[in-house]
Every structure is written in structure tokens, then in C-alpha cells.
Motif scaffolding. Sequence first.
Motif, short mmCIF file in Angstrom:
data_model
loop_
_atom_site.label_atom_id
_atom_site.label_comp_id
_atom_site.label_asym_id
_atom_site.label_seq_id
_atom_site.Cartn_x
_atom_site.Cartn_y
_atom_site.Cartn_z
N UNK A 36 0.85 -1.21 -0.12
CA UNK A 36 -0.14 0.12 0.06
C UNK A 36 0.70 1.33 -0.08
N UNK A 37 2.04 1.22 -0.07
CA UNK A 37 2.90 2.35 -0.21
C UNK A 37 3.04 2.90 -1.66
N UNK A 42 4.02 1.68 -7.29
CA UNK A 42 4.98 1.90 -8.79
C UNK A 42 5.72 0.88 -9.23
N UNK A 43 6.25 0.30 -8.21
CA UNK A 43 7.13 -1.18 -8.30
C UNK A 43 6.37 -2.24 -8.98
N UNK A 44 4.98 -2.33 -8.51
CA UNK A 44 3.90 -3.43 -9.11
C UNK A 44 3.91 -3.18 -10.33
N UNK A 45 3.49 -1.85 -10.54
CA UNK A 45 3.10 -1.47 -12.08
C UNK A 45 4.24 -1.56 -13.09
N UNK A 68 -4.62 -6.72 -7.48
CA UNK A 68 -6.15 -6.39 -7.51
C UNK A 68 -6.62 -7.03 -6.15
N UNK A 69 -6.26 -7.97 -5.84
CA UNK A 69 -6.67 -8.62 -4.56
C UNK A 69 -6.03 -7.82 -3.19
N UNK A 70 -4.93 -7.61 -3.55
CA UNK A 70 -4.17 -6.93 -2.12
C UNK A 70 -4.43 -5.47 -2.22
N UNK A 71 -4.34 -4.80 -3.28
CA UNK A 71 -4.85 -3.24 -3.46
C UNK A 71 -5.89 -2.77 -3.94
N UNK A 76 -3.96 2.87 -9.03
CA UNK A 76 -3.68 1.77 -10.27
C UNK A 76 -4.56 0.72 -10.27
N UNK A 77 -5.66 0.50 -9.81
CA UNK A 77 -6.47 -0.39 -9.69
C UNK A 77 -6.97 -0.67 -11.30
N UNK A 78 -7.42 0.41 -12.04
CA UNK A 78 -7.57 0.34 -13.32
C UNK A 78 -6.40 -0.35 -14.08
#
Length: 129
Positions: A36-37, A42-45, A68-71, A76-78
Motif C-alpha cells: 500500500x505504499x 509503482x514497483x508493481x506497475x 487487484x486482491x491486495x490493493x 492503479x486498480x484500473x
Amino acid sequence: MFKKFMIGLVVLILVGMAFLPTITSHMAESAFKNPNTPANQEALKKAIQWKMYMFMYGQARPIAERAIILCPESDDLDFYIYSAAICADKERKSDVAIHWYGRFIELFPKEHDWRSEEHTSELQSHSFI
């Protein structure tokens, strides 16, 4: 001298590309420790984007689905949902792609940039809408 430099540069690029899947997997796993930081979002994206750039859709989709599940409250969900849909589409998993495209359409209004005529016509050509 210039020839040696160019050969060395090409070798470094090839080695970097060879380790990119490992680096992006590690980047995603590190980001999932505290998802959630903003930096980890940004790293996930970036991890998803790089895997998709390397045509590793089978590895990018699980990362997007886990994000999607964790955040679920992420800005950035879209991106995560659309990436999961695109990856499933590229993997020829039409049921999964239909699920994620449907979820995207359900959650985001028609005014969303990715719901433009170009994207919508692409989805309609695949019979996902």
C-alpha cells in the motif's frame, strides 16, 4: 576502441535482458510485502509493464491479479485490472479475459481514457463486450 565499446554494450544489454524476468519477479515480490505504499505501487506497475514488454503474459497476469486482491483501493486498480485482462487475452484464456474486461467495464465509467473508441472497438472485435 569504439568496436570493443559497442561489443561490450551489446553484451551488457543482452545480459540485462536475460536477468530482467528475475529482476521483475523479485521487484513484485518485494512490493507485495507492503503493497500500500506509493513506491511499492509503482514497483508493481513497473514489474507488470516490463513482463508485458517481454511478452511474458503468463507471468504478468498473476502479479496483476494479486495486486487487484491486495490493493483494492489503489489508484492503479484500473491498470491492474486492464493488464490482467490483456494478459489473459494474449494467453488465449478467454473466460479469464472476459471476467477481467467485464470487471473493468463494471468499475470504471465510460469517461475512462481506456474506454475510448479505439479500446472499445478492440474489445468488441474480440466479443468481450
